[in-house]
Write an enzyme that holds these catalytic residues in place. Structure first.
Site, PDB file in Angstrom:
ATOM      1  N   GLN A  80       2.829   8.066  -5.852  1.00  0.00           N
ATOM      2  CA  GLN A  80       3.654   6.946  -5.399  1.00  0.00           C
ATOM      3  C   GLN A  80       3.266   5.670  -6.133  1.00  0.00           C
ATOM      4  O   GLN A  80       4.108   4.859  -6.502  1.00  0.00           O
ATOM      5  CB  GLN A  80       3.496   6.743  -3.897  1.00  0.00           C
ATOM      6  N   ARG A 137       0.833  -1.211   0.000  1.00  0.00           N
ATOM      7  CA  ARG A 137       0.000   0.000   0.000  1.00  0.00           C
ATOM      8  C   ARG A 137       0.862   1.253   0.000  1.00  0.00           C
ATOM      9  O   ARG A 137       1.864   1.332   0.705  1.00  0.00           O
ATOM     10  CB  ARG A 137      -0.915   0.036   1.233  1.00  0.00           C
ATOM     11  N   VAL A 138       0.454   2.216  -0.827  1.00  0.00           N
ATOM     12  CA  VAL A 138       1.018   3.558  -0.780  1.00  0.00           C
ATOM     13  C   VAL A 138      -0.132   4.539  -0.611  1.00  0.00           C
ATOM     14  O   VAL A 138      -1.290   4.213  -0.894  1.00  0.00           O
ATOM     15  CB  VAL A 138       1.827   3.900  -2.054  1.00  0.00           C
ATOM     16  N   SER A 139       0.173   5.738  -0.174  1.00  0.00           N
ATOM     17  CA  SER A 139      -0.873   6.688   0.187  1.00  0.00           C
ATOM     18  C   SER A 139      -1.293   7.606  -0.941  1.00  0.00           C
ATOM     19  O   SER A 139      -2.358   8.211  -0.883  1.00  0.00           O
ATOM     20  CB  SER A 139      -0.422   7.540   1.382  1.00  0.00           C
ATOM     21  N   THR A 140      -0.464   7.777  -1.971  1.00  0.00           N
ATOM     22  CA  THR A 140      -0.773   8.729  -3.030  1.00  0.00           C
ATOM     23  C   THR A 140      -0.706   8.081  -4.395  1.00  0.00           C
ATOM     24  O   THR A 140       0.000   7.098  -4.611  1.00  0.00           O
ATOM     25  CB  THR A 140       0.212   9.918  -3.017  1.00  0.00           C
TER      26      THR A 140
END
Length: 228
Positions: free
Chosen positions: A14, A8-11
Protein backbone atom coordinates in the site's frame (compact mmCIF):
# COMPACT_ATOMS: atom_id res chain seq x y z
CA UNK A 1 -4.58 27.22 12.15
CA UNK A 2 -1.40 25.31 11.32
CA UNK A 3 -1.74 21.54 10.99
CA UNK A 4 0.58 18.55 10.62
CA UNK A 5 -0.75 15.68 8.52
CA UNK A 6 -0.18 12.05 9.56
CA UNK A 7 -0.95 9.27 7.08
CA UNK A 8 -0.68 5.53 7.73
CA UNK A 9 -1.10 2.33 5.76
CA UNK A 10 -0.61 -1.19 7.07
CA UNK A 11 1.42 -2.82 4.29
CA UNK A 12 4.51 -2.01 2.23
CA UNK A 13 2.51 -2.70 -0.94
CA UNK A 14 0.00 0.00 0.00
CA UNK A 15 2.83 2.37 0.87
CA UNK A 16 4.75 1.88 -2.39
CA UNK A 17 1.66 1.97 -4.61
CA UNK A 18 0.04 4.96 -2.90
CA UNK A 19 -3.18 3.01 -2.35
CA UNK A 20 -4.80 4.38 0.74
CA UNK A 21 -2.31 7.21 1.17
CA UNK A 22 -3.79 9.33 -1.61
CA UNK A 23 -7.31 9.02 -0.20
CA UNK A 24 -6.06 10.03 3.24
CA UNK A 25 -4.09 12.93 1.77
CA UNK A 26 -7.18 14.12 -0.07
CA UNK A 27 -9.25 13.98 3.14
CA UNK A 28 -6.69 16.07 5.03
CA UNK A 29 -6.45 18.54 2.13
CA UNK A 30 -10.24 18.91 2.16
CA UNK A 31 -10.23 19.52 5.90
CA UNK A 32 -7.46 22.12 5.55
CA UNK A 33 -9.26 23.92 2.72
CA UNK A 34 -12.57 24.00 4.60
CA UNK A 35 -10.96 25.48 7.68
CA UNK A 36 -8.45 27.73 5.91
CA UNK A 37 -5.65 25.77 7.60
CA UNK A 38 -2.01 25.58 6.55
CA UNK A 39 -0.37 22.13 6.28
CA UNK A 40 3.16 22.74 7.58
CA UNK A 41 4.35 19.11 7.39
CA UNK A 42 3.19 15.69 6.25
CA UNK A 43 4.34 12.35 7.67
CA UNK A 44 3.49 8.96 6.16
CA UNK A 45 4.05 5.59 7.80
CA UNK A 46 3.83 1.95 6.74
CA UNK A 47 3.00 0.15 9.98
CA UNK A 48 0.31 -1.97 11.59
CA UNK A 49 -2.24 -0.12 13.71
CA UNK A 50 -1.62 -2.69 16.44
CA UNK A 51 1.94 -1.48 17.00
CA UNK A 52 2.62 1.46 19.28
CA UNK A 53 6.18 2.17 18.10
CA UNK A 54 5.73 4.65 15.23
CA UNK A 55 8.83 6.68 14.24
CA UNK A 56 6.86 8.81 11.78
CA UNK A 57 4.10 9.51 14.30
CA UNK A 58 6.74 10.53 16.85
CA UNK A 59 8.22 12.89 14.25
CA UNK A 60 4.77 14.27 13.48
CA UNK A 61 4.12 14.97 17.16
CA UNK A 62 7.52 16.67 17.45
CA UNK A 63 6.64 18.84 14.45
CA UNK A 64 3.33 19.75 16.10
CA UNK A 65 5.18 20.95 19.19
CA UNK A 66 7.76 22.77 17.06
CA UNK A 67 5.11 24.64 15.07
CA UNK A 68 2.43 24.68 17.80
CA UNK A 69 0.27 22.90 15.26
CA UNK A 70 -2.63 20.43 15.42
CA UNK A 71 -2.14 16.82 14.28
CA UNK A 72 -4.71 15.90 11.60
CA UNK A 73 -5.52 12.36 10.46
CA UNK A 74 -8.00 11.18 7.83
CA UNK A 75 -9.65 8.58 10.08
CA UNK A 76 -9.27 7.72 13.74
CA UNK A 77 -8.27 4.12 12.99
CA UNK A 78 -5.30 5.44 10.96
CA UNK A 79 -3.88 6.68 14.25
CA UNK A 80 -4.33 3.48 16.24
CA UNK A 81 -6.68 0.65 17.13
CA UNK A 82 -5.58 0.71 20.73
CA UNK A 83 -7.43 2.41 23.60
CA UNK A 84 -4.35 2.94 25.79
CA UNK A 85 -2.41 4.44 22.88
CA UNK A 86 -5.17 6.93 22.11
CA UNK A 87 -5.52 7.82 25.80
CA UNK A 88 -1.78 8.47 26.17
CA UNK A 89 -1.79 10.57 23.01
CA UNK A 90 -4.65 12.73 24.29
CA UNK A 91 -2.63 13.36 27.46
CA UNK A 92 0.57 14.11 25.52
CA UNK A 93 0.05 17.84 25.06
CA UNK A 94 -0.70 17.77 21.30
CA UNK A 95 -4.16 18.49 19.93
CA UNK A 96 -5.35 16.16 17.19
CA UNK A 97 -8.37 15.97 14.89
CA UNK A 98 -9.76 13.10 12.81
CA UNK A 99 -11.27 14.33 9.53
CA UNK A 100 -14.09 11.79 9.77
CA UNK A 101 -14.92 13.03 13.30
CA UNK A 102 -13.85 16.68 13.45
CA UNK A 103 -16.09 17.54 16.41
CA UNK A 104 -15.54 14.41 18.49
CA UNK A 105 -14.87 14.95 22.21
CA UNK A 106 -12.60 12.91 24.49
CA UNK A 107 -15.37 10.46 25.47
CA UNK A 108 -16.31 9.83 21.85
CA UNK A 109 -12.68 9.20 20.90
CA UNK A 110 -12.26 6.71 23.78
CA UNK A 111 -15.38 4.81 22.73
CA UNK A 112 -14.42 4.68 19.05
CA UNK A 113 -10.88 3.59 19.90
CA UNK A 114 -12.36 0.77 22.02
CA UNK A 115 -14.55 -0.32 19.09
CA UNK A 116 -11.59 -0.20 16.70
CA UNK A 117 -9.46 -2.25 19.10
CA UNK A 118 -12.21 -4.87 19.41
CA UNK A 119 -12.55 -5.00 15.62
CA UNK A 120 -8.79 -5.55 15.24
CA UNK A 121 -8.86 -8.41 17.74
CA UNK A 122 -11.83 -10.04 15.97
CA UNK A 123 -10.09 -9.81 12.59
CA UNK A 124 -7.00 -11.46 14.08
CA UNK A 125 -9.07 -14.27 15.62
CA UNK A 126 -10.95 -14.91 12.36
CA UNK A 127 -7.71 -15.01 10.37
CA UNK A 128 -6.12 -17.51 12.78
CA UNK A 129 -9.25 -19.68 12.74
CA UNK A 130 -9.34 -19.70 8.93
CA UNK A 131 -5.66 -20.70 8.72
CA UNK A 132 -6.14 -23.50 11.25
CA UNK A 133 -9.18 -24.79 9.33
CA UNK A 134 -7.24 -24.74 6.07
CA UNK A 135 -4.32 -26.57 7.65
CA UNK A 136 -6.70 -29.21 9.04
CA UNK A 137 -8.02 -29.79 5.50
CA UNK A 138 -4.48 -30.49 4.32
CA UNK A 139 -3.87 -27.16 2.64
CA UNK A 140 -0.16 -26.37 2.48
CA UNK A 141 0.32 -22.88 3.88
CA UNK A 142 2.97 -20.43 2.72
CA UNK A 143 4.63 -19.93 -0.65
CA UNK A 144 5.81 -23.20 -2.26
CA UNK A 145 8.75 -21.38 -3.85
CA UNK A 146 10.15 -20.44 -0.46
CA UNK A 147 12.05 -17.28 0.41
CA UNK A 148 13.12 -16.65 -3.20
CA UNK A 149 9.52 -15.77 -4.06
CA UNK A 150 9.62 -12.99 -1.49
CA UNK A 151 12.70 -11.28 -2.95
CA UNK A 152 10.80 -8.91 -5.25
CA UNK A 153 8.48 -7.93 -2.40
CA UNK A 154 11.45 -7.29 -0.13
CA UNK A 155 13.09 -5.08 -2.74
CA UNK A 156 9.87 -3.12 -3.20
CA UNK A 157 9.49 -2.72 0.57
CA UNK A 158 13.12 -1.58 0.88
CA UNK A 159 12.63 1.06 -1.83
CA UNK A 160 9.43 2.26 -0.16
CA UNK A 161 11.18 2.42 3.21
CA UNK A 162 14.09 4.40 1.76
CA UNK A 163 11.69 6.82 0.08
CA UNK A 164 9.82 7.33 3.36
CA UNK A 165 13.09 8.00 5.23
CA UNK A 166 14.26 10.49 2.61
CA UNK A 167 10.92 12.28 2.64
CA UNK A 168 11.00 12.40 6.43
CA UNK A 169 14.49 13.94 6.41
CA UNK A 170 13.44 16.54 3.84
CA UNK A 171 10.31 17.50 5.80
CA UNK A 172 12.25 17.81 9.04
CA UNK A 173 14.88 19.98 7.35
CA UNK A 174 12.12 22.23 6.04
CA UNK A 175 10.60 22.46 9.53
CA UNK A 176 13.82 23.72 11.13
CA UNK A 177 14.89 25.79 8.10
CA UNK A 178 13.99 29.24 9.48
CA UNK A 179 16.01 28.70 12.68
CA UNK A 180 18.97 26.82 11.15
CA UNK A 181 19.45 29.21 8.24
CA UNK A 182 19.17 32.24 10.51
CA UNK A 183 21.88 30.87 12.81
CA UNK A 184 24.11 30.02 9.84
CA UNK A 185 23.72 33.56 8.47
CA UNK A 186 24.76 34.89 11.88
CA UNK A 187 28.13 33.18 11.35
CA UNK A 188 27.71 30.21 13.72
CA UNK A 189 29.49 27.00 12.72
CA UNK A 190 27.76 23.61 12.70
CA UNK A 191 28.76 22.74 16.27
CA UNK A 192 27.53 26.10 17.57
CA UNK A 193 24.26 25.77 15.64
CA UNK A 194 23.73 22.30 17.15
CA UNK A 195 24.33 23.68 20.63
CA UNK A 196 21.85 26.52 20.06
CA UNK A 197 19.17 24.20 18.63
CA UNK A 198 19.50 21.96 21.67
CA UNK A 199 19.31 24.98 23.98
CA UNK A 200 16.06 26.11 22.32
CA UNK A 201 14.56 22.64 22.58
CA UNK A 202 14.17 22.19 18.80
CA UNK A 203 13.69 18.43 18.19
CA UNK A 204 16.21 16.68 15.96
CA UNK A 205 15.13 14.08 13.42
CA UNK A 206 16.42 11.22 15.59
CA UNK A 207 14.98 12.71 18.77
CA UNK A 208 18.37 12.35 20.52
CA UNK A 209 19.54 15.93 20.26
CA UNK A 210 21.54 17.84 17.66
CA UNK A 211 25.21 17.43 16.82
CA UNK A 212 27.45 19.03 14.20
CA UNK A 213 27.08 16.32 11.52
CA UNK A 214 23.27 16.46 11.74
CA UNK A 215 23.40 20.21 11.24
CA UNK A 216 25.72 19.80 8.23
CA UNK A 217 23.35 17.29 6.57
CA UNK A 218 20.31 19.44 7.34
CA UNK A 219 21.88 22.57 5.84
CA UNK A 220 22.94 20.53 2.78
CA UNK A 221 19.35 19.32 2.26
CA UNK A 222 18.12 22.89 2.55
CA UNK A 223 20.63 24.09 -0.05
CA UNK A 224 19.55 21.35 -2.45
CA UNK A 225 15.90 22.19 -1.84
CA UNK A 226 16.44 25.91 -2.41
CA UNK A 227 18.43 25.21 -5.57
CA UNK A 228 15.64 23.03 -6.92
Amino acid sequence: MQIVSYLRVSTARQGSSGLGLEAQRAAVAGFAAAGACTVVSEFAEVESGAKNRRPQLAAALAACKLHRATLVIAKLDRLARNVAFIANLMDGGVEFVACDLPHANRLTLHLLAAIAEHEREMISQRTKAALQAAKARGVRLGNPNGAAALLDGCKTAARASAAVRQAKAARHAAAVAPIALSLAKDGLNNREIARELNRRGVPSQSGNGWYAEQVRRTLLRLQVSLAA
